[in-house]
Scaffold this motif. Sequence first.
Motif, mmCIF file in Angstrom:
data_model
loop_
_atom_site.group_PDB
_atom_site.id
_atom_site.type_symbol
_atom_site.label_atom_id
_atom_site.label_comp_id
_atom_site.label_asym_id
_atom_site.label_seq_id
_atom_site.Cartn_x
_atom_site.Cartn_y
_atom_site.Cartn_z
ATOM 1 N N ALA A 231 -27.191 26.591 -49.876
ATOM 2 C CA ALA A 231 -28.475 25.936 -50.128
ATOM 3 C C ALA A 231 -28.967 26.232 -51.541
ATOM 4 C CB ALA A 231 -29.499 26.396 -49.099
ATOM 5 N N ALA A 232 -28.758 27.461 -52.010
ATOM 6 C CA ALA A 232 -29.162 27.820 -53.366
ATOM 7 C C ALA A 232 -28.384 27.003 -54.396
ATOM 8 C CB ALA A 232 -28.950 29.312 -53.600
ATOM 9 N N ARG A 233 -27.062 26.810 -54.172
ATOM 10 C CA ARG A 233 -26.257 26.015 -55.110
ATOM 11 C C ARG A 233 -26.730 24.557 -55.139
ATOM 12 N NH1 ARG A 233 -21.975 29.462 -53.401
ATOM 13 N NH2 ARG A 233 -21.398 28.054 -51.692
ATOM 14 N N VAL B 208 -32.531 31.535 -56.764
ATOM 15 C CA VAL B 208 -32.567 30.684 -57.959
ATOM 16 C C VAL B 208 -33.827 31.010 -58.747
ATOM 17 C CG1 VAL B 208 -32.653 28.328 -58.860
ATOM 18 C CG2 VAL B 208 -31.307 28.825 -56.815
ATOM 19 N N GLN B 209 -33.650 31.170 -60.069
ATOM 20 C CA GLN B 209 -34.780 31.495 -60.932
ATOM 21 C C GLN B 209 -34.785 30.524 -62.125
ATOM 22 O OE1 GLN B 209 -34.482 35.193 -63.123
ATOM 23 N NE2 GLN B 209 -36.669 35.616 -62.937
ATOM 24 N N TRP C 34 -38.153 34.516 -58.526
ATOM 25 C CA TRP C 34 -36.949 34.143 -57.780
ATOM 26 C C TRP C 34 -37.356 33.353 -56.541
ATOM 27 C CZ3 TRP C 34 -32.014 34.630 -59.328
ATOM 28 C CH2 TRP C 34 -31.721 35.539 -60.344
ATOM 29 N N GLN C 35 -36.581 32.309 -56.260
ATOM 30 C CA GLN C 35 -36.772 31.584 -55.004
ATOM 31 C C GLN C 35 -35.572 31.851 -54.111
ATOM 32 O OE1 GLN C 35 -37.720 27.470 -55.372
ATOM 33 N NE2 GLN C 35 -39.412 27.804 -56.809
ATOM 34 N N THR C 36 -35.829 32.413 -52.969
ATOM 35 C CA THR C 36 -34.750 32.775 -52.060
ATOM 36 C C THR C 36 -34.495 31.656 -51.068
ATOM 37 O OG1 THR C 36 -35.358 35.107 -52.251
ATOM 38 C CG2 THR C 36 -33.942 34.481 -50.404
ATOM 39 N N ARG D 53 -31.024 30.297 -63.368
ATOM 40 C CA ARG D 53 -30.061 31.352 -63.022
ATOM 41 C C ARG D 53 -29.834 31.337 -61.513
ATOM 42 N NH1 ARG D 53 -27.926 35.615 -65.581
ATOM 43 N NH2 ARG D 53 -27.273 37.427 -64.353
ATOM 44 N N LEU D 54 -28.568 31.394 -61.144
ATOM 45 C CA LEU D 54 -28.194 31.407 -59.730
ATOM 46 C C LEU D 54 -27.521 32.742 -59.410
ATOM 47 C CD1 LEU D 54 -27.676 30.029 -56.963
ATOM 48 C CD2 LEU D 54 -25.519 29.164 -57.946
#
Length: 381
Positions: free
Chosen positions: A72-74, A41-42, A64-66, A35-36
């Motif tokens: 950067a998350a994408r 991102v999880q 969740w990772q921040t 999940r974004l």
Amino acid sequence: MGDVGSWMPPNDETLAGQWLWLGVQDHAVRYRSIRLEDARVQQGDGPASELDDWDELPPLSGPWQTHSNPQAARRDCRAVMDGWQRDGWVLATYTEKTEWMSSYTLDNDLLGIGIEGCSPSFIARMHGHQVAQRAEYECEQRRDELDAAVRTGTLDEIQLVLERMEAGDVWERHVTTAVQRGDVDIAALLFDRQGPIEEWEHEDGPLALACRLDRPTLVSLLLDHGSSTERTDGLRRTPLHQAVAVGATRVVRILVRHGCKTDPRDANGVSPIELAAREGLDEIFDVLASEVPPSQYQQALASRDEGRARALRRAQMHPYTGPLLWAAYRGFTDSVLRLLDEEGVPVNTAAPDGRNALYMAVMGEHEELEALLRARGAVEP
């Protein structure tokens, strides 16, 4: 799980949200989900076998990772899903309303199916079935490649093919081809790679073939690797019947030493010792005489003289003229040796058309008898 091909990632506008990937591992359906949300991102994993509704999908339990920013998350989200795809996981859904599967057909054409109203477990089962089909297709391709290598390739070429094979890929048909080729080293290599090979693909199998072709070394190899001496063909003939029928005395001795049953009867009610008596094969008869029940021995003994006379008449009436040529054509090594050593028949005795025993042995594909005749001075006509 094998690779199912490349996939087209969404654009930045559709990447946000939860993505569901399905796969089959050890015959069990499982899911992976990511999940974004903005810069977070999880991920999560779980079984999917009992998921019959999309709403039943448990919430992601992973933390969740921040990331430093949404871009950067994408990138991280895409990298994770690329890895899943390479590992064989299949995309099932990436929004709450769109349910679809992206995979590859057997001819490598991209298959994208929109499936409305189907459960995650249904999609996963479809994918698992396709992956299994693909695996079987690739396995059969490997087997066909091994077929060709065993039929005409060198030992090194066969070794290279075997290195790409998986457990269970070597079938009995490959051993049968090696027996037909008469190559002990190839047969040994197949067994070294695979171990015991299930006997099912041919009715009577490679052992019976090796007996018919009078190939003692191959017979010993097959017996050492578990080939059954009780396996029969459509006429209920055992490998011992097959060996007696071609006068393969050395093969008969090997089978007897291995402990094969010496008294089975074929569909016509004939035992191996009776067959030896009828064919006039004295040495094989003597080998089996002490191994069979007394009643069977007496029954065979009664027809022994008649069998000798019948064999002589057939030899005299044979179109190739004479017992030596007839015995060579049939591959009866003992009869050939008896005629040469005891009766003094010249090794190059020829029919009117010039054909001799060496020619007949080659014609009958009796390689060991051919070598024996050459060693005795036989020349090609």
